[in-house]
Design a protein around this motif. Structure first.
Motif, mmCIF file in Angstrom:
data_model
loop_
_atom_site.group_PDB
_atom_site.id
_atom_site.type_symbol
_atom_site.label_atom_id
_atom_site.label_comp_id
_atom_site.label_asym_id
_atom_site.label_seq_id
_atom_site.Cartn_x
_atom_site.Cartn_y
_atom_site.Cartn_z
ATOM 1 N N ARG A 62 0.779 -0.985 -0.250
ATOM 2 C CA ARG A 62 0.028 0.190 -0.271
ATOM 3 C C ARG A 62 0.669 1.329 0.284
ATOM 4 N NH1 ARG A 62 -5.209 -0.149 1.832
ATOM 5 N NH2 ARG A 62 -5.083 2.244 2.867
ATOM 6 N N ALA A 63 1.698 1.049 1.164
ATOM 7 C CA ALA A 63 3.130 2.369 0.729
ATOM 8 C C ALA A 63 3.273 2.657 -0.709
ATOM 9 C CB ALA A 63 3.334 2.174 2.183
ATOM 10 N N MET A 64 4.288 1.678 -1.035
ATOM 11 C CA MET A 64 4.884 1.371 -2.607
ATOM 12 C C MET A 64 3.763 2.360 -3.625
ATOM 13 S SD MET A 64 6.604 -2.209 -1.196
ATOM 14 C CE MET A 64 7.719 -2.151 -3.350
ATOM 15 N N ARG A 65 2.351 1.511 -3.577
ATOM 16 C CA ARG A 65 1.572 2.454 -4.855
ATOM 17 C C ARG A 65 1.109 3.505 -4.177
ATOM 18 N NH1 ARG A 65 -1.804 -3.035 -3.149
ATOM 19 N NH2 ARG A 65 -1.285 -4.226 -4.200
ATOM 20 N N ALA A 66 1.468 4.050 -2.827
ATOM 21 C CA ALA A 66 1.035 5.463 -2.551
ATOM 22 C C ALA A 66 2.122 6.304 -3.024
ATOM 23 C CB ALA A 66 0.482 5.580 -1.025
ATOM 24 N N ASN A 67 3.100 6.119 -3.269
ATOM 25 C CA ASN A 67 4.264 6.757 -3.423
ATOM 26 C C ASN A 67 4.365 6.532 -4.547
ATOM 27 O OD1 ASN A 67 6.965 7.368 -2.184
ATOM 28 N ND2 ASN A 67 8.146 6.604 -3.282
ATOM 29 N N GLY A 68 3.558 6.310 -5.881
ATOM 30 C CA GLY A 68 3.555 6.085 -7.175
ATOM 31 C C GLY A 68 3.962 4.351 -8.201
ATOM 32 N N LEU A 69 4.763 4.477 -7.299
ATOM 33 C CA LEU A 69 5.635 3.151 -7.548
ATOM 34 C C LEU A 69 4.785 2.071 -8.419
ATOM 35 C CD1 LEU A 69 8.171 2.451 -4.972
ATOM 36 C CD2 LEU A 69 8.598 3.753 -6.625
ATOM 37 N N SER A 70 5.287 1.113 -9.377
ATOM 38 C CA SER A 70 4.463 -0.059 -10.215
ATOM 39 C C SER A 70 3.852 -0.956 -9.746
ATOM 40 C CB SER A 70 5.941 0.097 -11.426
ATOM 41 O OG SER A 70 5.118 -0.751 -12.102
ATOM 42 N N GLU A 71 2.960 -1.394 -9.742
ATOM 43 C CA GLU A 71 2.605 -3.278 -9.100
ATOM 44 C C GLU A 71 3.904 -3.972 -9.625
ATOM 45 O OE1 GLU A 71 -0.302 -4.921 -6.748
ATOM 46 O OE2 GLU A 71 -0.257 -2.762 -7.364
ATOM 47 N N ARG A 72 4.379 -3.580 -10.912
ATOM 48 C CA ARG A 72 5.016 -4.642 -11.331
ATOM 49 C C ARG A 72 6.516 -4.912 -9.828
ATOM 50 N NH1 ARG A 72 10.894 -4.016 -12.775
ATOM 51 N NH2 ARG A 72 11.936 -5.842 -13.464
ATOM 52 N N LEU A 73 6.372 -3.942 -9.018
ATOM 53 C CA LEU A 73 7.748 -3.375 -8.048
ATOM 54 C C LEU A 73 7.118 -4.018 -6.723
ATOM 55 C CD1 LEU A 73 9.301 -0.106 -8.885
ATOM 56 C CD2 LEU A 73 10.496 -2.961 -9.196
ATOM 57 N N TRP A 87 11.366 -1.381 -2.096
ATOM 58 C CA TRP A 87 10.949 -0.402 -0.983
ATOM 59 C C TRP A 87 12.190 0.678 -0.210
ATOM 60 C CZ3 TRP A 87 7.588 0.085 2.312
ATOM 61 C CH2 TRP A 87 7.489 -0.079 4.068
ATOM 62 N N ALA A 88 12.858 0.319 -0.120
ATOM 63 C CA ALA A 88 14.021 0.768 0.126
ATOM 64 C C ALA A 88 13.613 2.733 0.053
ATOM 65 C CB ALA A 88 15.451 0.439 0.008
ATOM 66 N N GLU A 89 13.508 2.913 -1.189
ATOM 67 C CA GLU A 89 13.235 4.016 -2.078
ATOM 68 C C GLU A 89 11.870 4.604 -0.996
ATOM 69 O OE1 GLU A 89 11.506 6.018 -5.840
ATOM 70 O OE2 GLU A 89 12.771 3.930 -5.880
ATOM 71 N N THR A 90 10.982 3.625 -1.101
ATOM 72 C CA THR A 90 9.629 4.375 0.091
ATOM 73 C C THR A 90 9.649 4.668 1.256
ATOM 74 O OG1 THR A 90 8.498 3.187 -1.898
ATOM 75 C CG2 THR A 90 7.551 4.157 0.283
ATOM 76 N N VAL A 91 10.567 3.909 1.833
ATOM 77 C CA VAL A 91 10.923 4.344 3.504
ATOM 78 C C VAL A 91 11.014 5.841 4.043
ATOM 79 C CG1 VAL A 91 12.413 3.360 5.639
ATOM 80 C CG2 VAL A 91 11.421 1.780 3.764
ATOM 81 N N PRO A 92 11.563 5.968 2.714
ATOM 82 C CA PRO A 92 12.020 7.423 3.863
ATOM 83 C C PRO A 92 10.599 8.365 3.767
ATOM 84 C CG PRO A 92 13.841 6.807 2.538
ATOM 85 C CD PRO A 92 12.698 6.266 2.636
ATOM 86 N N PHE A 93 9.196 8.184 2.812
ATOM 87 C CA PHE A 93 8.273 8.843 2.827
ATOM 88 C C PHE A 93 7.474 7.890 3.628
ATOM 89 C CE2 PHE A 93 10.588 9.403 -1.029
ATOM 90 C CZ PHE A 93 10.727 10.810 -1.601
ATOM 91 N N THR A 94 7.645 7.448 3.932
ATOM 92 C CA THR A 94 7.003 6.972 5.345
ATOM 93 C C THR A 94 7.205 7.525 6.906
ATOM 94 O OG1 THR A 94 8.262 4.665 5.891
ATOM 95 C CG2 THR A 94 6.948 4.318 4.533
ATOM 96 N N LEU A 95 8.125 8.862 6.942
ATOM 97 C CA LEU A 95 8.111 9.241 8.009
ATOM 98 C C LEU A 95 6.438 9.156 8.788
ATOM 99 C CD1 LEU A 95 11.178 11.341 7.525
ATOM 100 C CD2 LEU A 95 11.246 9.777 9.015
ATOM 101 N N ARG A 96 6.580 8.909 9.984
ATOM 102 C CA ARG A 96 5.104 9.535 11.028
ATOM 103 C C ARG A 96 4.009 8.424 10.779
ATOM 104 N NH1 ARG A 96 1.588 13.774 12.206
ATOM 105 N NH2 ARG A 96 2.362 12.745 14.143
ATOM 106 N N ASN A 97 4.275 7.000 9.745
ATOM 107 C CA ASN A 97 4.020 6.283 9.636
ATOM 108 C C ASN A 97 4.000 4.803 10.091
ATOM 109 O OD1 ASN A 97 2.410 3.508 8.261
ATOM 110 N ND2 ASN A 97 1.760 5.038 7.051
#
Length: 482
Positions: A62-73, A87-97
């Motif tokens: 869900r977080a990766m999709r919310a970050n605009g990443l492809s479903e392939r990933l 996922w590592a690319e997404t983690v910094p964008f999950t601050l406070r999640n």
């Protein structure tokens, strides 16, 4: 100081003392999870960090999709390493999640890695974690030992064979692993094609010829007995709403026959049939001495296109807004009128109902069974610091926090055991702060003993689970425990 340090989430020395002396030493009693029992029985070895960390984790998807990443990933054909890097690319964008907390807590506790996750650190984290996995230090049984997991109650369909539970019981594994009866499919006459396929599997599992409503009930009862013999003492239902409509036996028969002929009943008839079956099952749970769990109010598969492509449990569910209390109270009352109310834990998905759920527990007390009806821990979208605190505060204000049976992982991942640590830290911080403010006595033993109970001992006493004898791996029934 690393992000995950001894005082993580603990805002005072008092809270730290409660956590270190009373909470942290307790074993884990995981009475509700979705861990695959086959992987426990076969002691799965994980080949890489993706397998143990990202495979099947719809929270991360869900977080990766919310970050605009492809479903392939997320669920597609990308390589394990590509998916990890995404996922590592997404983690910094999950601050406070809460994912940010959980990600770093899991890396620290399983792999001893204290770097924060981002695209730059990802290759190092991948190599270090994979080296630990290659060493064999984190196969399934090693994980259970590492986190001192006393008990696991998996989630099992009535049509499951229970063969893997039998293997585990005979294996000498120190963690007690028992099934939980999850008969949601028995209520779904509104989808006749799927319902009839499930009936065929139920007939095979129960060795019954299901040619009528009565033989359907007999097959369910047979599976209840089979699960009980395998050590099961809990049921679980995942329901959009609690079903409590009036339904006569003749009406239930007619609806069952309609579904068996391939015709979907009306929404009203579906609710009536589900109410009949839920009450039938509740009576049997009480007779068997089981605990009934009701997970209520989630709105599932709201993205129908994604559901058609990916199926259930892939990250397309949301928090429901349905008012639950009238139906839930009516259902519990009906069982109570028939002297058939089992121990019950209900969980809500929307915090606006916290106080209503918490107050309902006090309306169904029972002599000799402290906390017979429980308001369950923060569930799903509420399984995070704020949600946990809201549940603890609601229960404290209108019920008995001291009798609470505590946290569960509710997870399909073997990396989820730090959720218990997370809960324990939140609990100790809440209580420690109130001790410092003079809102609770400055008596560490008094408060600490409550912490111990909530973290482990209340659950250990509450459920009538069978005991496993280490000497001969025999399963013997425990006596009634209050």
């Amino acid at each position: 100081m690393s992000f995950i340090h001894p005082g993580f989430l603990l805002e005072s020395e008092t809270a730290l003392h409660l956590y270190e002396q009373y909470a942290a030493p307790q074993p884990i009693f995981d009475y509700h999870c979705h861990l695959p029992v086959k992987e426990i029985a076969q002691n799965r070895h994980f080949r890489n960090l993706h397998e143990i960390w990202l495979e099947g984790d719809h929270y991360k998807w869900r977080a990766m999709r919310a970050n605009g990443l492809s479903e392939r990933l997320c669920t597609g054909d990308a390589s394990p390493y590509e998916k990890f890097l995404a996922w590592a690319e997404t983690v910094p964008f999950t601050l406070r999640n809460p994912l940010y907390h959980c990600t770093h807590l899991e890396l620290a506790r399983y792999f001893g890695i204290h770097e924060t996750v981002n695209s730059e650190s990802a290759p190092r984290i991948w190599e270090r974690a994979n080296a630990v996995l290659a060493s064999g230090a984190l196969d399934v049984h090693a994980i259970l030992k590492k986190f001192t997991v006393d008990t696991i109650c998996t989630t099992d369909d009535p049509t499951d064979s229970l063969e893997y539970h039998a293997q585990i019981a005979a294996s000498g594994l120190s963690t007690r692993v028992l099934p939980t009866f999850r008969p949601d499919a028995a209520l779904r006459v509104n989808t006749p094609e799927a319902f009839n396929r499930w009936i065929d599997r139920l007939a095979q599992a129960s060795h019954q010829n299901i040619d009528s409503f009565y033989s359907f009930l007999r097959a369910l009862q047979q599976r209840l007995e089979d699960f009980h013999a395998a050590g099961c003492r809990l049921s679980d239902h995942g329901l959009d709403i609690c079903y409590a409509d009036d339904c006569s036996e003749s009406k239930a028969i007619a609806i069952f026959d309609q579904a068996r002929s391939g015709h979907a009943p009306s929404a009203e008839d579906h609710r009536a049939f589900a109410s009949y079956i839920l009450f039938f099952l509740g009576q049997h749970y009480a007779n068997l001495g089981w605990t009934m769990q009701l997970h209520l109010g989630a709105l599932r598969n709201v993205n129908s296109r994604a559901f058609r492509v990916h199926g259930p449990d892939t990250g397309y569910d949301t928090m429901g807004g349905t008012l639950q209390l009238h139906a839930l109270a009516s259902f519990l009352d009906r069982l109570e009128q028939h002297s058939s109310l089992p121990r019950t834990i209900f969980y809500n998905s929307n915090p606006f109902e916290n106080y209503a759920f918490a107050t309902l527990t006090g309306s169904f007390s029972a002599e000799g069974i402290p906390g017979k009806v429980q308001f369950g821990t923060g569930w799903w979208f509420l399984d995070q610091k704020d949600g946990i605190e809201l549940q603890l505060n609601s229960l404290s204000n209108v019920g008995l926090l001291s009798r609470f049976v505590g946290m569960v992982t509710d997870s399909r991942s073997f990396l989820s055991y730090p959720r218990h640590e997370y809960f324990r830290r939140v609990l100790c911080n809440l209580l420690g702060n109130e001790m410092d403010k003079g809102q609770l006595p400055n008596d560490p033993a008094l408060i600490g003993n409550m912490v111990r109970d909530i973290c482990f001992h209340n659950a250990s006493r509450y459920f009538n689970l069978p005991l496993i004898s280490p000497a001969n791996n025999a399963t013997v029934l425990a006596g009634s425990q209050a």
